[in-house]
Design a protein around this motif. Sequence first.
Motif, short mmCIF file in Angstrom:
data_model
loop_
_atom_site.label_atom_id
_atom_site.label_comp_id
_atom_site.label_asym_id
_atom_site.label_seq_id
_atom_site.Cartn_x
_atom_site.Cartn_y
_atom_site.Cartn_z
N ILE A 133 -104.13 121.15 96.94
CA ILE A 133 -102.76 120.49 96.84
C ILE A 133 -102.40 119.17 97.48
CG2 ILE A 133 -100.04 120.95 97.45
CD1 ILE A 133 -100.83 123.93 97.03
N LYS A 134 -103.16 118.99 98.41
CA LYS A 134 -103.00 117.79 99.39
C LYS A 134 -103.66 116.68 98.36
CE LYS A 134 -102.93 119.94 104.21
NZ LYS A 134 -103.66 120.10 105.22
N GLY A 135 -104.99 117.12 98.18
CA GLY A 135 -105.67 116.13 97.30
C GLY A 135 -104.92 115.76 95.85
N LEU A 136 -104.28 116.79 95.38
CA LEU A 136 -103.48 116.44 94.02
C LEU A 136 -102.31 115.68 94.50
CD1 LEU A 136 -102.61 116.91 91.19
CD2 LEU A 136 -101.33 119.26 91.86
N VAL A 137 -101.42 115.57 95.63
CA VAL A 137 -100.46 114.64 95.95
C VAL A 137 -100.95 113.53 96.29
CG1 VAL A 137 -98.60 114.51 97.44
CG2 VAL A 137 -99.12 116.84 96.60
N LEU A 138 -102.10 113.23 96.86
CA LEU A 138 -102.60 112.11 97.13
C LEU A 138 -103.04 111.29 95.95
CD1 LEU A 138 -104.64 113.13 100.63
CD2 LEU A 138 -102.72 111.39 99.99
N ALA A 139 -103.66 112.00 94.89
CA ALA A 139 -104.21 111.69 93.83
C ALA A 139 -103.04 110.82 92.90
CB ALA A 139 -104.81 112.37 93.10
N LEU A 140 -101.97 111.79 92.83
CA LEU A 140 -100.81 111.23 91.91
C LEU A 140 -100.09 110.28 92.55
CD1 LEU A 140 -99.18 115.09 91.30
CD2 LEU A 140 -100.40 113.40 89.51
N VAL A 184 -100.90 115.97 79.31
CA VAL A 184 -101.43 117.32 78.97
C VAL A 184 -102.76 117.74 79.44
CG1 VAL A 184 -102.32 118.86 77.00
CG2 VAL A 184 -99.95 117.69 76.82
N GLY A 185 -103.75 116.50 79.15
CA GLY A 185 -105.15 116.81 79.77
C GLY A 185 -104.91 116.85 81.11
N SER A 186 -104.47 116.10 81.97
CA SER A 186 -104.20 116.20 83.69
C SER A 186 -103.71 117.35 84.07
CB SER A 186 -103.41 114.90 83.89
OG SER A 186 -103.89 113.67 83.39
N THR A 187 -102.66 118.05 83.22
CA THR A 187 -102.12 119.14 83.76
C THR A 187 -103.28 120.25 83.36
OG1 THR A 187 -100.02 118.41 82.94
CG2 THR A 187 -100.53 120.86 83.15
N THR A 188 -103.87 120.32 82.31
CA THR A 188 -104.90 121.18 82.05
C THR A 188 -106.07 121.22 83.12
OG1 THR A 188 -104.56 120.83 79.86
CG2 THR A 188 -106.66 121.89 80.39
N ILE A 189 -106.54 120.14 83.46
CA ILE A 189 -107.39 120.22 84.73
C ILE A 189 -106.86 120.57 85.90
CG2 ILE A 189 -108.80 118.26 86.02
CD1 ILE A 189 -109.29 116.85 83.45
N VAL A 190 -105.70 120.12 86.29
CA VAL A 190 -105.00 120.68 87.68
C VAL A 190 -104.94 122.10 87.72
CG1 VAL A 190 -102.83 120.69 88.76
CG2 VAL A 190 -103.75 118.31 88.22
N LEU A 191 -104.64 122.68 86.56
CA LEU A 191 -104.58 124.20 86.67
C LEU A 191 -105.94 125.15 86.75
CD1 LEU A 191 -101.76 124.57 83.93
CD2 LEU A 191 -101.45 124.81 86.17
N HIS A 192 -106.82 124.24 86.14
CA HIS A 192 -108.26 124.94 86.03
C HIS A 192 -109.15 124.53 87.09
CE1 HIS A 192 -106.21 126.01 82.40
NE2 HIS A 192 -106.82 127.17 82.60
N ILE A 225 -114.95 125.17 80.14
CA ILE A 225 -114.85 124.44 78.97
C ILE A 225 -113.23 124.22 78.84
CG2 ILE A 225 -114.48 125.30 76.63
CD1 ILE A 225 -116.87 127.21 76.86
N THR A 226 -112.50 124.72 79.56
CA THR A 226 -110.90 124.30 79.57
C THR A 226 -110.61 122.95 80.25
OG1 THR A 226 -110.22 126.64 79.43
CG2 THR A 226 -108.61 124.96 80.28
N GLU A 227 -111.59 122.95 81.19
CA GLU A 227 -111.63 121.70 82.06
C GLU A 227 -112.24 120.49 81.22
OE1 GLU A 227 -113.74 122.33 85.74
OE2 GLU A 227 -112.34 123.94 86.51
N LEU A 228 -113.36 120.86 80.65
CA LEU A 228 -113.85 119.54 79.67
C LEU A 228 -112.83 119.30 78.50
CD1 LEU A 228 -117.53 121.13 79.52
CD2 LEU A 228 -116.81 119.09 80.75
N CYS A 229 -112.13 120.38 78.00
CA CYS A 229 -111.15 119.91 76.75
C CYS A 229 -109.95 119.18 77.44
CB CYS A 229 -110.65 121.13 76.52
SG CYS A 229 -111.74 122.19 75.42
#
Length: 343
Positions: A18-25, A127-135, A286-290
Motif C-alpha cells: 500500500i505504501k509503495g502504491l501510494v508513492l508510485a501514484l 483499467v490495466g493499472s487497476t488490474t495489476i494493483v489488485l493482483h 496471467i491476469t497481471e500480464l493482461c
Amino acid sequence: MASHSWRDAYSGMSTDNIKGLVLALSSSLFIGSSFIIKKKGLKKAGVSGIRAGSGGYSYLYEPLWWVGMVTMVVGEVANFAAYAFAPAILVTPLGALSIIISAVLAHIILREKLHIFGVLGCALCVVGSTTIVLHAPQERAIESVAEVWDLATEPAFVLYGVLVLVAVFILVVHYIPLYGQTHVMCYIGVCSLVGSLSVMSVKGLGIALKLTFSGINQLVYPQTWAFTFFVLLCVITQMNYLNKALDTFNTAVVSPIYYVMFTSLTILASVIMFKDWDGQDPTQIITELCGFVTILSGTFLLHKTKDMVDGSVRLPKHMDEEDGMIHEGIPLRRHDSSNMRSP
C-alpha cells in the motif's frame, strides 16, 4: 460462500504494498504535472528571450520552469522510495499514469485537444493499472541488504546480468556506430537493458535506506555502497543514451517504445531476482500480464493519437514540409527530408 472464497483469493494488499502504491501514484502525479508546469515556463520564457528549441537558455531565469523541475525531482524521489516498499511488477507499470495526467492537464491548462481515442487510451491505462494493483504479488520480507545482495548473486540473475552486459556491449560497439542515427531500437535497446539493472540496484539501495531509517543501520555493509555505485553507473548510462534517442528521433516514437521495452525488461529482471511470481498461481500471473498488455495498448493509443484533432493530423517531425506529404505509421527509422525520394 462465494463471498468467503473471494476473500480467500484476494486477502488484501500488505502494508508495504500500500505504501509503495501510494508513492508510485504520487510519483505519477508529480511527474505528469511537471511536464505541464515546465512547458508553461518554457512558453513564458520564450516570449521575452530565445526559445529553448532555438538554442536559448532564457528558461533558466523563469521561476515557473524551476517549479516544474522541483516537481519532477519530488516525483522521481517518490518513485525511488516506492521500489523500497513494493515489487517492481507493481511500481514500474504505474509509470504510465504520468502520461494520462500529463495528457489531461495539457487538455485543461494548455488547451491542447485530446482526441476521443486518446480518452480511450487513458481509460485502458487506468483499467490495466487497476488490474495489476489488485493482483500484484506481496513484497517479500527482507531484513538486511545482504539478503538483497544474495538474491542478486544467484546464478539465474547473474546469467541475466551477463546477457544484458553482452547485449549492451554489442549494441554500443557494433550497431550504434552503424545504425544509431537511423534505427531507434539501438539507443532504446541500451536504455532499456541498462534500465532493468538500474531498477534492481535502486530497489536494493532503497531497501537499505528504508531499513536504516527504521533503526537497522545498513550503511556499514559494503553491499549498500555497491548498490549505490551500480545505481549511479546505470542511471548515467541510461540517461546518456535516452538523450541521444530523444535528440535524434520523434518523442512520440521514443516514449512508447522505451516504455514497453523498459517495463518489460524490468518486470523480467524482478521476476528472476526477487522471484515475484513464486507465491502466485497461474491465474494471477496471467491476469497481471493482461493488465500490463492493456496498459501498453493504452500508452500506444495515447501517443498515436496525440497529434490528431477532430480527424486531422498536426504536422509531425517526420513530415516532409516541402511536399506536404505525411508519412504515416510509426517511423522506426529517422526520416531525412533532404534525402527523401518521391514515389
